[in-house]
Design a protein around this motif. Sequence first.
Motif, PDB file in Angstrom:
ATOM      1  N   UNK A 102      48.798  32.540  48.996  1.00  0.00           N
ATOM      2  CA  UNK A 102      48.774  33.958  49.410  1.00  0.00           C
ATOM      3  C   UNK A 102      47.810  34.762  48.542  1.00  0.00           C
ATOM      4  N   UNK A 103      47.851  34.493  47.222  1.00  0.00           N
ATOM      5  CA  UNK A 103      46.963  35.231  46.320  1.00  0.00           C
ATOM      6  C   UNK A 103      45.490  34.935  46.604  1.00  0.00           C
ATOM      7  N   UNK A 104      45.218  33.715  47.038  1.00  0.00           N
ATOM      8  CA  UNK A 104      43.838  33.342  47.290  1.00  0.00           C
ATOM      9  C   UNK A 104      43.344  33.713  48.688  1.00  0.00           C
ATOM     10  N   UNK A 119      37.114  46.102  43.355  1.00  0.00           N
ATOM     11  CA  UNK A 119      38.222  46.747  42.652  1.00  0.00           C
ATOM     12  C   UNK A 119      37.697  47.768  41.637  1.00  0.00           C
ATOM     13  N   UNK A 120      38.494  48.784  41.279  1.00  0.00           N
ATOM     14  CA  UNK A 120      38.101  49.682  40.182  1.00  0.00           C
ATOM     15  C   UNK A 120      37.875  48.870  38.918  1.00  0.00           C
ATOM     16  N   UNK A 174      42.827  48.155  44.437  1.00  0.00           N
ATOM     17  CA  UNK A 174      43.153  47.448  43.189  1.00  0.00           C
ATOM     18  C   UNK A 174      43.564  45.986  43.455  1.00  0.00           C
ATOM     19  N   UNK A 175      43.971  45.692  44.678  1.00  0.00           N
ATOM     20  CA  UNK A 175      44.431  44.343  45.023  1.00  0.00           C
ATOM     21  C   UNK A 175      43.380  43.546  45.779  1.00  0.00           C
ATOM     22  N   UNK A 176      42.144  44.065  45.823  1.00  0.00           N
ATOM     23  CA  UNK A 176      41.073  43.355  46.522  1.00  0.00           C
ATOM     24  C   UNK A 176      40.839  41.981  45.869  1.00  0.00           C
ATOM     25  N   UNK A 177      40.517  40.951  46.694  1.00  0.00           N
ATOM     26  CA  UNK A 177      40.212  39.616  46.176  1.00  0.00           C
ATOM     27  C   UNK A 177      38.910  39.623  45.370  1.00  0.00           C
ATOM     28  N   UNK A 178      37.919  40.332  45.882  1.00  0.00           N
ATOM     29  CA  UNK A 178      36.612  40.388  45.230  1.00  0.00           C
ATOM     30  C   UNK A 178      36.656  41.405  44.084  1.00  0.00           C
TER      31      UNK A 178
END
Length: 302
Positions: A15-17, A50-51, A42-46
């Motif tokens: 799921x995380x990947x 993200x900030x 903030x939860x973007x994979x790339x």
Amino acid sequence: RLPFLVDNRPAMMHCHLEEKPPTVRSIRHDVPHVLDRLVASCLEKDPKLRPRSMLAVARLLIERSIVPVLVSIALALGSLLLVSGAGYAVWSITSSLLLEQIQPSVQRLAQLTAAQIRGDDLDQVRKPEDMEGEPLKRVWEVLDRIRTENPEVVSVYTFRMKTPPALWEFVVDVDPKDVDENEDGEIQEDEQGSPPGDEYDGKEFPKMTATYIEGKPQADEEFGADAWGITLSGYCPIKGPNPEEFYLVGIDSTQEPVLQLRNGLLGVFTFLGLIVAVIVLVIRRRNRGVLPGFSRERSRMA
């Protein structure tokens, strides 16, 4: 709660990947949209999406909380200006209609006054020393009677053209001397007298000049404002013994109903503008920015 609710480690890693986490608003519908989008970023994979730091997150929180406040203020002020503009438009239309009704009466009163003044009396009044002479007294009696018999009249005066087309001089004014009417030891604007020979610049009153050029009665085309309130003036030429000199009589008539109408419209539309501005702020308040929602969420988690 965790972004992914799974019961084993391999599924959690998958799921995380690969999986996109659910949005905050899908779980809590009352969370502001801007905070929902910030958490999602903030939860973007790339990592590039993200900030970069908590400082960047804090900056986004502040910026996105200030913008809604500024937008709310701008909308409230815009609403107030819009309603005020509508009030000004109503006043302009109404005052134009009233002006059409009042102009003829002011002009006729100036004609009536002019018919009672002898031009040879005006010709004999040239300087302040003539204030005690009989010619000035006879003209003054006419002016005073006109003001006494017509309560709306605040000033009556006669002019002699000094330098065409707009520089005049007083001949006889209904108030030729300074009078401290309120006895405060000071001479206010409406207590100042105008002795014979005092110069008067009539550039701001084109209808006064038109009376000289056209040689016929005139009335101002717009209301004026002075120490007596809102006024309207009418003018009429007076024939003197010397054809090279030009005289006129002027009537300043106060328009108390017009003043009351203007103040009433100003009060009503200002009140309406404030109500609209408050409504706009209330509506905007219901869609709160980041910080109010963020603070509410934090308090619930505490």
